[in-house]
Design a protein around this motif. Sequence first.
Motif, mmCIF file in Angstrom:
data_model
loop_
_atom_site.group_PDB
_atom_site.id
_atom_site.type_symbol
_atom_site.label_atom_id
_atom_site.label_comp_id
_atom_site.label_asym_id
_atom_site.label_seq_id
_atom_site.Cartn_x
_atom_site.Cartn_y
_atom_site.Cartn_z
ATOM 1 N N ALA A 114 0.821 -1.269 0.009
ATOM 2 C CA ALA A 114 -0.022 0.037 -0.033
ATOM 3 C C ALA A 114 0.828 1.181 0.107
ATOM 4 N N LEU A 115 2.021 1.198 0.731
ATOM 5 C CA LEU A 115 2.938 2.359 0.843
ATOM 6 C C LEU A 115 3.378 2.846 -0.502
ATOM 7 N N LEU A 116 3.983 1.715 -1.176
ATOM 8 C CA LEU A 116 4.441 1.813 -2.536
ATOM 9 C C LEU A 116 3.412 1.971 -3.518
ATOM 10 N N HIS A 117 2.342 1.559 -3.251
ATOM 11 C CA HIS A 117 1.155 1.717 -4.305
ATOM 12 C C HIS A 117 0.818 3.375 -4.230
ATOM 13 N N SER A 118 0.579 3.935 -2.942
ATOM 14 C CA SER A 118 0.437 5.439 -2.810
ATOM 15 C C SER A 118 1.514 6.322 -3.421
ATOM 16 N N GLY A 119 2.570 5.684 -3.257
ATOM 17 C CA GLY A 119 3.725 6.685 -3.783
ATOM 18 C C GLY A 119 4.109 6.735 -5.402
ATOM 19 N N TYR A 120 3.764 5.548 -6.228
ATOM 20 C CA TYR A 120 3.971 5.343 -7.380
ATOM 21 C C TYR A 120 2.926 4.676 -8.132
ATOM 22 N N ARG A 121 1.616 4.901 -7.753
ATOM 23 C CA ARG A 121 0.698 4.438 -8.596
ATOM 24 C C ARG A 121 0.498 5.111 -9.868
ATOM 25 N N ARG A 122 0.660 6.515 -9.774
ATOM 26 C CA ARG A 122 0.570 7.374 -10.761
ATOM 27 C C ARG A 122 1.758 7.358 -11.699
ATOM 28 N N ASN A 123 1.889 7.608 -12.942
ATOM 29 C CA ASN A 123 2.882 7.587 -13.977
ATOM 30 C C ASN A 123 3.255 9.159 -14.572
ATOM 31 N N ASP A 124 2.873 9.976 -13.879
ATOM 32 C CA ASP A 124 3.252 11.374 -14.478
ATOM 33 C C ASP A 124 4.714 11.457 -14.492
#
Length: 515
Positions: free
Chosen positions: A124-134
């Motif tokens: 969840a912590l990794l997903h929160s930080g790098y879910r986006r691809n901007d």
Amino acid sequence: MLRERRVRGWLGVSRELDSKEFGIDFLRNGRKILRFDKRLFEWVDPDDASGAAIPEYPLEVPYTKGRLVGEIHLDHVPVIYTKDAFDFSDRAWKTAVRTIRGETSLLPKTAKDRGDAPNESPLALLHSGYRRNDPGANYLTAGDGDSRLDTSDWVAAFHKGVEEYQDDTRWWEAAISHDELKEEIKLDKERRKREQEDSDRGERDDPTSEFFTGGVPGGDGGEPTAGPAPAPQRPLTEQERIEQWEAAGRPLPALKAEYTAKSVGSQAVSLDAFAVTGVPVVASEGGDRVPVHLVSRPKGAFTAFVDLGHPVFVEFDDDPEDLVLVALANMLITRSRSGASVSLIAVYSDLKQRYLSQRAVNASSLQAEANQLLNDLQNRMAPLIADDPTRPWHHALAEHERALTRERIVDAIKTDDIDAVVGSGEYLPLVPATAVPRIVSQWPEAFMGHRLFARPYQGLEPASQQQALGRIVGYLNDIAWLAGSPVGADRDDLIRARLSLRLLPDELAAEHQPE
């Protein structure tokens, strides 16, 4: 006999998005049981009687590609008799899943709406930080100052063992460079806008300005008194001109690649490029100013210098990348000694399709970009209507838009208490795209003046207010149209909407992060 139950391994972020090679590898006693497994990116709502799995990654553009990866060792978890999967019904597997991804949704808003505690599991912590691809350093994504950079050639070079692509340096520099280029482009736009405004007002009396046409300061406006003739300057060498261009330039990472074209041989040509401002680019000392000049480098490589001050770029809407490919195509033909048997246009077209495909006017990709931008805007808009959350609902939305939003509230927030959601303003991220321009137009004070959009509004004269608001709403209308289904749309309409998609982010106010 007691056996250790230990979940060990790592989770990380891949350098490049991929439609297949993302997900988590699971091993047992050193043997890979699952490869690029994506089941931990799904969540089952315990209150949903159907037990359907809800995908939670990837959710950003492009929706079919991801880059969260990992390798987890589960030596204590039993496998099925074919040894090609774990026993997913076993308590040890379920415990391992909870350890890695937690029990609740990976999406903070979904967890909050359900009343669940924040998910602080490793995934969840990794997903929160790098879910986006901007593009940019925030999300470790290579960019060209405008959009994501296609680094598929870099990935291929990595797999081939090319030394300079083995560590993260190239990708990290491209992410940092995007942020720097984006800021430079923004400043350059502001500078050009100021210069145009000065020109329009006829402010030509500043002797330090390039628009100065007056006489000597303090004089009578007549001919200036001739001073001593300047000493003749030594002509610059080619290397000195190159150093000037490099000092006054910024990299164009979208053009940095190994180039080949079908009709001019298979040997790749390495090219990098610089956009130059403030210093004219000339092919030779005393020669004519040119928009693009290719300079030969060691080992058959080339550097392209793009003169952004050249009339071709100032007075026309040509993209620098296009003229660089024209110059490169001409050089490839010359080098191949193919002469007139090879068409310049054919080689240029081949290069553009191979290396600038991300800039194609493609309705489906533009639609995905528009949906993501509107989703971001709508999430930022919700807190800004706290003074009167029901106002957009009653005054900006049409009845069919309210009906659709009610359906989305039930589906997304899992409640039939529509009035409560409307009263809280939580419905705003769920309204149809067509309503967004109307909401801003109907209540500009809530969104203008460095709230959502940086343009000032309150305190302006009515005509100026109308002009400022009209520009923003015009962009929003184009983007809302793109977010629909522009299948079969006219190419000119798509080009206009794509420009709005590029220009609107420059209008956004800084997003204040919570402490």
